[in-house]
Design a protein around this motif. Structure first.
Motif, PDB file in Angstrom:
ATOM      1  N   GLY A 111       0.649  -1.174  -0.043  1.00 43.90           N
ATOM      2  CA  GLY A 111       0.085   0.185  -0.002  1.00 43.90           C
ATOM      3  C   GLY A 111       1.096   1.120   0.007  1.00 43.90           C
ATOM      4  O   GLY A 111       0.537   2.057  -0.766  1.00 43.90           O
ATOM      5  N   ALA A 112       1.807   1.299   1.040  1.00 46.86           N
ATOM      6  CA  ALA A 112       2.645   2.329   0.961  1.00 46.86           C
ATOM      7  C   ALA A 112       3.487   2.846  -0.182  1.00 46.86           C
ATOM      8  O   ALA A 112       3.640   3.967  -0.788  1.00 46.86           O
ATOM      9  CB  ALA A 112       3.560   2.545   2.175  1.00 46.86           C
ATOM     10  N   ARG A 113       3.938   1.682  -0.585  1.00 50.09           N
ATOM     11  CA  ARG A 113       4.831   1.633  -1.924  1.00 50.09           C
ATOM     12  C   ARG A 113       4.010   2.371  -3.135  1.00 50.09           C
ATOM     13  O   ARG A 113       4.467   3.212  -3.947  1.00 50.09           O
ATOM     14  CB  ARG A 113       5.240   0.406  -2.346  1.00 50.09           C
ATOM     15  N   LEU A 114       2.869   1.558  -3.317  1.00 51.11           N
ATOM     16  CA  LEU A 114       2.097   2.195  -4.551  1.00 51.11           C
ATOM     17  C   LEU A 114       1.584   3.532  -4.250  1.00 51.11           C
ATOM     18  O   LEU A 114       1.464   4.354  -5.210  1.00 51.11           O
ATOM     19  CB  LEU A 114       0.844   1.055  -4.806  1.00 51.11           C
ATOM     20  N   LEU A 115       1.305   4.042  -2.921  1.00 51.32           N
ATOM     21  CA  LEU A 115       0.783   5.322  -2.975  1.00 51.32           C
ATOM     22  C   LEU A 115       1.911   6.423  -3.081  1.00 51.32           C
ATOM     23  O   LEU A 115       1.767   7.384  -3.885  1.00 51.32           O
ATOM     24  CB  LEU A 115       0.526   5.684  -1.388  1.00 51.32           C
ATOM     25  N   ARG A 116       3.131   6.003  -2.939  1.00 55.42           N
ATOM     26  CA  ARG A 116       4.325   6.943  -3.050  1.00 55.42           C
ATOM     27  C   ARG A 116       4.629   6.874  -4.777  1.00 55.42           C
ATOM     28  O   ARG A 116       4.996   7.932  -5.141  1.00 55.42           O
ATOM     29  CB  ARG A 116       5.560   6.418  -2.355  1.00 55.42           C
ATOM     30  N   ARG A 117       4.329   5.587  -5.126  1.00 52.94           N
ATOM     31  CA  ARG A 117       4.994   5.645  -6.574  1.00 52.94           C
ATOM     32  C   ARG A 117       3.818   6.397  -7.421  1.00 52.94           C
ATOM     33  O   ARG A 117       4.242   7.206  -8.471  1.00 52.94           O
ATOM     34  CB  ARG A 117       4.891   4.236  -7.070  1.00 52.94           C
TER      35      ARG A 117
END
Length: 175
Positions: A111-117
């Motif tokens: 979740g955090a990775r995709l939000l930042r990406r």
């Protein structure tokens, strides 16, 4: 060939009308597959060509309903059918929706990775084109929303309520 308890052949694959493999299992509001025969939520039709403002409006309705996985499918249609110069924008928006989906499912890392990406993609697109508010979307506010949510999820806030944490694509409550 054996069969499952649902009577489906073990090695049979769900296929669409063109013969492509497509999982026909019902899905819940966050896009998770349910057992065959279960009642799921209506799926978004794939491959729909919409004008950009219709994509934004439909995605916002889905986000407001707590269905970010389905909003991602709307953005994906825009990404695949829209003009080449906008593909990075729509892809970034799809990543934001999938990031919210994973955060609501309790997948902290994904979740955090995709939000930042997704935040980086929409900001990068805005910088490269000079367009900060395409189709009245507030890209800076969306990027801020995504990074704030990523920090909250990593800080132990998850799984989050997708409806409560849904972004405002146009930045205002009435959008």
């Amino acid at each position: 060939m054996g069969s499952t308890s649902s009577g489906r052949p073990v090695d049979a694959r769900d296929r669409d009308n063109e013969g492509r493999a497509r999982n026909a299992r019902p899905r819940d509001g966050l896009g998770r597959p349910l057992p065959y025969g279960a009642t799921g939520v209506a799926r978004q039709a794939e491959g729909v060509v919409r004008v950009p403002r219709a994509s934004v409006a439909e995605a916002q309705e889905l986000l407001d309903a707590g269905r970010p996985f389905h909003a991602h499918e709307v953005f994906e249609d825009a990404w695949k059918s829209g003009p080449a110069e906008e593909r990075e924008l729509w892809r970034g928006l799809a990543q934001l929706a999938v990031g919210l989906t994973h955060s609501a499912r309790g997948n902290v890392t994904g979740g955090a990775r995709l939000l930042r990406r997704g935040a980086g993609a929409v900001e990068g697109w805005a910088s490269s084109t000079g367009r900060r508010r395409p189709y009245d979307m507030d890209l800076a506010a969306l990027a801020d929303w995504a990074r704030t949510l990523a920090e909250a999820v990593e800080g132990g806030a998850g799984p989050v309520d997708a409806r409560e944490r849904a972004p405002r694509l146009r930045g205002d409550p009435g959008a």
